[in-house]
Enzyme design. Structure first.
Site, PDB file in Angstrom:
ATOM      1  N   HIS A 120       3.979 -13.474  -0.795  1.00 28.44           N
ATOM      2  CA  HIS A 120       3.612 -12.211  -1.455  1.00 28.44           C
ATOM      3  C   HIS A 120       3.136 -11.252  -0.356  1.00 28.44           C
ATOM      4  CE1 HIS A 120       1.001  -9.595  -3.955  1.00 28.44           C
ATOM      5  NE2 HIS A 120       1.647 -10.043  -4.996  1.00 28.44           N
ATOM      6  N   ASP A 195      -2.475 -19.726  -0.180  1.00 33.85           N
ATOM      7  CA  ASP A 195      -2.572 -18.718  -1.229  1.00 33.85           C
ATOM      8  C   ASP A 195      -2.310 -19.425  -2.563  1.00 33.85           C
ATOM      9  OD1 ASP A 195      -2.090 -16.796  -3.122  1.00 33.85           O
ATOM     10  OD2 ASP A 195      -0.671 -15.631  -1.920  1.00 33.85           O
ATOM     11  N   GLN A 198      -0.832 -18.463  -7.584  1.00 31.79           N
ATOM     12  CA  GLN A 198       0.068 -18.923  -8.656  1.00 31.79           C
ATOM     13  C   GLN A 198      -0.083 -20.403  -8.951  1.00 31.79           C
ATOM     14  OE1 GLN A 198       1.433 -16.972 -10.558  1.00 31.79           O
ATOM     15  NE2 GLN A 198       1.338 -15.100  -9.361  1.00 31.79           N
ATOM     16  N   LYS A 221      -5.386 -14.410 -13.171  1.00 36.28           N
ATOM     17  CA  LYS A 221      -4.119 -15.119 -13.376  1.00 36.28           C
ATOM     18  C   LYS A 221      -4.349 -16.487 -14.004  1.00 36.28           C
ATOM     19  CE  LYS A 221      -1.876 -12.988  -9.371  1.00 36.28           C
ATOM     20  NZ  LYS A 221      -0.825 -12.122  -9.914  1.00 36.28           N
ATOM     21  N   CYS A 360       6.445  -7.767  -5.173  1.00 34.59           N
ATOM     22  CA  CYS A 360       5.616  -7.792  -3.953  1.00 34.59           C
ATOM     23  C   CYS A 360       6.086  -8.864  -2.987  1.00 34.59           C
ATOM     24  CB  CYS A 360       4.137  -7.999  -4.282  1.00 34.59           C
ATOM     25  SG  CYS A 360       3.453  -6.717  -5.301  1.00 34.59           S
TER      26      CYS A 360
HETATM   27  N1  PMP Z   1      -0.336 -14.069  -3.881  1.00 34.15           N
HETATM   28  C1  PMP Z   1       0.523 -14.402  -4.853  1.00 34.15           C
HETATM   29  C2  PMP Z   1       1.440 -15.566  -4.659  1.00 34.15           C
HETATM   30  C3  PMP Z   1       0.544 -13.648  -6.032  1.00 34.15           C
HETATM   31  O1  PMP Z   1       1.419 -13.966  -6.988  1.00 34.15           O
HETATM   32  C4  PMP Z   1      -0.340 -12.560  -6.175  1.00 34.15           C
HETATM   33  C5  PMP Z   1      -0.333 -11.714  -7.433  1.00 34.15           C
HETATM   34  N2  PMP Z   1       0.915 -11.317  -7.869  1.00 34.15           N
HETATM   35  C6  PMP Z   1      -1.224 -12.280  -5.142  1.00 34.15           C
HETATM   36  C7  PMP Z   1      -1.195 -13.042  -4.016  1.00 34.15           C
HETATM   37  C8  PMP Z   1      -2.206 -11.158  -5.245  1.00 34.15           C
HETATM   38  O2  PMP Z   1      -3.145 -11.426  -6.233  1.00 34.15           O
HETATM   39  P1  PMP Z   1      -4.156 -10.282  -6.707  1.00 34.15           P
HETATM   40  O3  PMP Z   1      -3.312  -9.097  -7.058  1.00 34.15           O
HETATM   41  O4  PMP Z   1      -4.839 -10.882  -7.889  1.00 34.15           O
HETATM   42  O5  PMP Z   1      -5.081 -10.006  -5.583  1.00 34.15           O
END
Ligand code: PMP
Length: 402
Positions: A120, A195, A198, A221, A360
């Site tokens: 991401h 990270d 997910q 999430k 993203c």
């Molecule tokens: N890493 C991953 C794998 C994600 O899916 C996301 C959210 N789409 C993020 C980071 C960022 O998370 P947040 O927007 O809650 O900071």
């Protein structure tokens, strides 16, 4: 798993859009929130709101206790050794930025950070912001979305300062072999950030079993409130790291000449934290735990297999991206040459909430050779009936577009 028994806890799942029942398949972006979490927020606003860690008065002590109990709950939830290793942030993104800003100051100019091709942007851009010649080395993957571990091993050299890899891909659903990735990195004396944005809503996470040095995730999430994230950091590393932001709460003593900093975890929590949402996050962890990860994993796997099977058999021209063994319940796809936005819009009009675009993960889109994809992602409260409605809507959409 009897989803009917707890779907009532999520009022949003009962609503309609355009006069049609809402079918919420955008859980990867954010999950819905059970009423017990919202009630915890309401209760705190009405009855216990007082700034934490500052007051001698009862209300402040009560609120502080609620926040610190949440910290202890998070510690147990991911099996960290100490509560001092649990730092509250605004989300995964802020947690990674914290590590990049702080740990980033400890690494030499021209250092290398290993990431994977499926990261991401939150696990790419903060490292680039370190500057000073710090560069990214990228673990490639095969066409099914499995990381190439041989290539990974070859990326290490004397400049490698960190590995930062996602536990679960938000596009492909791939569950990466994090224990193995960590073992290899530690063999080179390199720390690892995982990270977990997910991962935490789908599977139990044990940071000591994984062996990672940092683990980050977001409350929103995993059925919790927005505005709360967690950085788990290994104590010896956090102790060496300089503060991220300066301000109240994070200090020992301040004078105009010199400031000392608070003990962990407060050294990294400048200013008033989002104490009400943090306290409510406790309820979300309790909620997911009461459903049970064993049940969640089995149920989501069934939905994934059922939906994937029907899509492949019944939707003309469908292309699914990512079929790594053991993948999580995230299906990214395209229908023929149709633009993902058109597919998403037509599904929306039929009550189906999916996400479209690059998610993203532009470097991953580049690897897949597409501009964007449509993503349907499942949570513990989704049902086979909802998959049926999704397939019916998708068939209709494909008929309109192809
Ligand atoms: N890493 C991953 C794998 C994600 O899916 C996301 C959210 N789409 C993020 C980071 C960022 O998370 P947040 O927007 O809650 O900071």
């Amino acid at each position: 798993m009897d989803t009917a028994s707890f779907r009532n806890d999520f009022p949003a799942l009962d609503r309609t859009v355009y006069g049609k029942p809402l079918i919420y398949l955008d859980n990867t972006a954010t999950s819905q929130t059970p009423s017990c979490v919202v009630e915890a927020i309401e209760h705190a606003y009405y009855h216990t709101k007082a700034n934490v860690h500052r007051g001698v008065h009862a209300l402040s002590q009560e609120m502080t206790l609620l926040q610190e109990k949440a910290r202890e709950r998070v510690r147990g939830f991911i099996n960290a050794s100490h509560t001092s290793e649990i730092i509250f942030t605004r989300g995964t993104t802020e947690a990674i930025n914290l590590v990049a800003s702080s740990y980033g100051r400890l690494i030499p100019d021209d250092a290398e950070i290993i990431v994977s091709v499926m990261e991401h942007h939150a696990d790419i851009v903060p490292w680039q912001l370190i500057g000073r010649g710090v560069t990214l080395r990228v673990i490639p993957m095969d066409d099914s979305g499995v990381l190439d571990l041989d290539a990974y091993r070859k990326l290490f050299n004397e400049k490698t300062a960190l590995v930062a890899v996602t536990h679960v891909s938000n596009v492909l659903g791939t569950v990466n072999p994090v224990e193995e990735l960590v073992r290899e990195a530690h063999g080179h004396g390199v720390p690892v950030l995982i990270d977990g944005a997910q991962a935490v809503s789908h599977r139990p996470v044990d940071v000591q079993a994984i062996g990672c040095d940092f683990y980050v995730f977001s409350s929103h999430k995993m059925y919790g409130p927005t505005g709360v994230g967690v950085l788990y950091g290994r104590r010896n590393l956090l102790e060496k790291m300089p503060p991220y932001q300066g301000g109240g709460e994070m200090i020992g003593h301040v004078s105009f000449e010199h400031t000392t900093f608070a003990e962990l975890p407060f050294k990294f929590e400048a200013g008033t934290p989002d104490f009400i949402d943090i306290a409510a996050f406790h309820r979300a962890i309790d909620y997911v735990s009461s459903v049970g990860y064993g049940n969640i994993e089995v149920h989501e796997r069934e939905l994934l297999e059922y939906a994937t099977g029907r899509m492949t058999e019944e939707i003309p021209g469908v292309r699914i991206f990512g079929n790594a063994p053991g993948k999580d319940a995230i299906i990214s796809f395209l229908v023929g040459d149709s633009h993902p936005y058109d597919v998403g819009m037509l599904l929306d009009k039929q009550g189906i909430a999916v996400r479209t675009g690059h998610h993203c993960a532009q470097p991953l889109m580049h690897r897949l050779g597409v501009e964007g994809v449509v993503r349907a992602s499942f949570a513990m409260y989704n049902t086979r009936d909802e998959v049926d409605a999704f397939i019916t809507a998708l068939r209709r959409t494909a008929a309109m577009l192809l």
